[in-house]
Design an enzyme around this catalytic site. Structure first.
Site, mmCIF file in Angstrom:
data_model
loop_
_atom_site.group_PDB
_atom_site.id
_atom_site.type_symbol
_atom_site.label_atom_id
_atom_site.label_comp_id
_atom_site.label_asym_id
_atom_site.label_seq_id
_atom_site.Cartn_x
_atom_site.Cartn_y
_atom_site.Cartn_z
ATOM 1 N N ARG A 242 54.941 30.645 8.617
ATOM 2 C CA ARG A 242 55.698 29.306 8.667
ATOM 3 C C ARG A 242 56.907 29.560 8.133
ATOM 4 O O ARG A 242 57.400 30.358 7.287
ATOM 5 C CB ARG A 242 54.949 28.429 7.697
ATOM 6 C CG ARG A 242 53.545 27.640 8.172
ATOM 7 C CD ARG A 242 53.888 26.792 9.523
ATOM 8 N NE ARG A 242 52.494 26.428 9.575
ATOM 9 C CZ ARG A 242 51.655 26.888 10.641
ATOM 10 N NH1 ARG A 242 51.840 27.994 11.181
ATOM 11 N NH2 ARG A 242 50.545 26.194 10.883
ATOM 12 N N GLU A 271 62.001 24.085 12.731
ATOM 13 C CA GLU A 271 61.454 24.012 14.157
ATOM 14 C C GLU A 271 61.390 22.843 14.640
ATOM 15 O O GLU A 271 60.907 21.748 14.148
ATOM 16 C CB GLU A 271 59.717 24.588 14.052
ATOM 17 C CG GLU A 271 59.551 25.920 14.708
ATOM 18 C CD GLU A 271 58.285 26.567 14.499
ATOM 19 O OE1 GLU A 271 58.183 27.113 13.219
ATOM 20 O OE2 GLU A 271 57.192 26.326 15.226
ATOM 21 N N HIS A 289 56.906 30.466 18.461
ATOM 22 C CA HIS A 289 55.533 30.203 17.917
ATOM 23 C C HIS A 289 54.514 30.321 18.736
ATOM 24 O O HIS A 289 53.704 29.269 18.994
ATOM 25 C CB HIS A 289 55.691 28.810 17.119
ATOM 26 C CG HIS A 289 54.910 28.382 16.114
ATOM 27 N ND1 HIS A 289 55.181 27.612 15.073
ATOM 28 C CD2 HIS A 289 53.621 28.940 15.545
ATOM 29 C CE1 HIS A 289 54.104 27.350 14.112
ATOM 30 N NE2 HIS A 289 53.183 28.365 14.482
HETATM 31 C C1 GLV Z 1 49.875 28.274 14.311
HETATM 32 O O1 GLV Z 1 50.608 28.473 13.845
HETATM 33 C C2 GLV Z 1 48.510 27.982 13.479
HETATM 34 O O2 GLV Z 1 48.584 27.420 12.186
HETATM 35 O O3 GLV Z 1 47.469 27.820 14.077
#
Ligand code: GLV
Length: 324
Positions: A242, A271, A289
């Site tokens: 994250r 983000e 991402h």
């Molecule tokens: C993606 O970042 C997830 O948490 O699945």
């Protein structure tokens, strides 16, 4: 009794199909962009929904719960659930579930390792150079990269994903070191991994550092201005966890000042905004991402997210309940 489910953005169709097969009425946000919190609230106010299949980009908090008192479960289409206020949900008796697909660790680990090679072998830089027509013939010292095999790979957080990354790095002949809140003896045996009690102790010893912790108050800015300086100037940092785990401003500064050699990032502190300095640098590799964006994983996630809702309404604790 018939249930109404709202899906906040288009995901693989299997989820909708599974829910409809149970006789549920399913509405899917038809727009090809994220719903703002205000918009989500206004949608949830218009109809008595029983469940919401949310995304990691939806902030689910007190205001949302208050706007939709009929919603009994939020099933998050993600492994992470830092977008959801769990304590508030618990206080209100609302169930929360996530969707960690069996294939997610594989997929994210492949991406982290991919970022490592992209950085070490300077692949995106070389690609930009070649496309720009700058390649005029073989040059012995052109784009000298960094060694990978035999180097030390530092894993921060050795859950399902970090553990898989460690195995891949070990299989490639890298020395694995790791840090976690507690020792992981299985990993130590499997990967001949060496444990460091803290991130700060691990950082000076790694050539590549890969982050695999959930976002919690204790992991926000785990990597910061102070401890970036503990890393080797030749080392790289990789983040597929994250964004806020790294202080992005501090990272940009460290890269500008060559405190470290580079960063491979799939996630960002604010983000989808990205610190503009990071976009200008040749020493960063940036992806949007997508670390778990394999077709199989996305389908598995959709099945799990739908099954959580079905289990809940059929009186079973969802397999992936996170606040039961
Ligand atoms: C993606 O970042 C997830 O948490 O699945």
């Amino acid at each position: 009794m018939q249930k109404n489910v709202y899906i906040t953005r288009k995901i693989p169709e299997v989820a909708e199909k599974m829910l409809r097969e149970k006789g549920y009425e399913v509405d899917v946000n038809p727009k090809p962009k994220d719903l703002s919190k205000g918009k989500l609230i206004s949608i949830l106010k218009k109809k008595q929904y029983d469940a919401v299949l949310s995304l990691l980009t939806n902030k689910i908090d007190k205001e949302v719960y208050e706007a939709a008192p009929s919603v009994k479960i939020f099933s998050n289409y993600a492994t992470g659930f830092d977008n959801i206020d769990l304590a508030e949900a618990k206080a209100r008796g609302i169930a929360i579930a996530n969707s960690p697909a069996p294939k997610t660790p594989e997929s994210v680990a492949e991406h982290a390792i991919g970022l490592m090679f992209a950085l070490a072998k300077r692949i995106p830089e070389g690609d930009r150079f070649t496309r720009a027509g700058k390649y005029k013939g073989w040059v012995p010292l052109l784009f000298l990269g960094s060694d990978v095999l035999g180097q030390t790979f530092g894993v921060v957080g050795t859950g399902r994903i970090g553990g898989r990354v460690a195995e891949m790095a070990h299989a490639m002949g890298m020395k694995v070191i790791y840090t976690d809140v507690k020792r992981n003896e299985e990993l130590e045996q499997k990967c001949e991994a060496e444990y460091f009690k803290t991130v700060d102790e691990l950082l000076p010893n790694a050539d590549f550092v890969s982050l695999h912790v959930p976002l919690l108050p204790s992991t926000k800015h785990l990597i910061n201005e102070k401890n970036l300086r503990l890393m080797k100037p030749t080392a790289f940092i990789i983040n597929t966890s994250r964004g806020p785990v790294i202080d992005e401003g501090a990272l940009a500064l460290a890269l500008e000042q060559k405190v470290i050699a580079g960063a491979g990032l799939d996630v960002y502190e604010f983000e989808p905004k990205i610190n503009p300095a990071l976009k200008k640098m040749e020493s960063t590799v940036l992806t949007p991402h997508i670390a778990s964006a394999d077709t199989l994983v996305r389908n598995q996630m959709a099945e799990i997210a739908a099954q959580n809702i079905i289990d809940f309404f059929e009186g079973r604790t969802p397999k992936y309940a996170v606040n039961s």
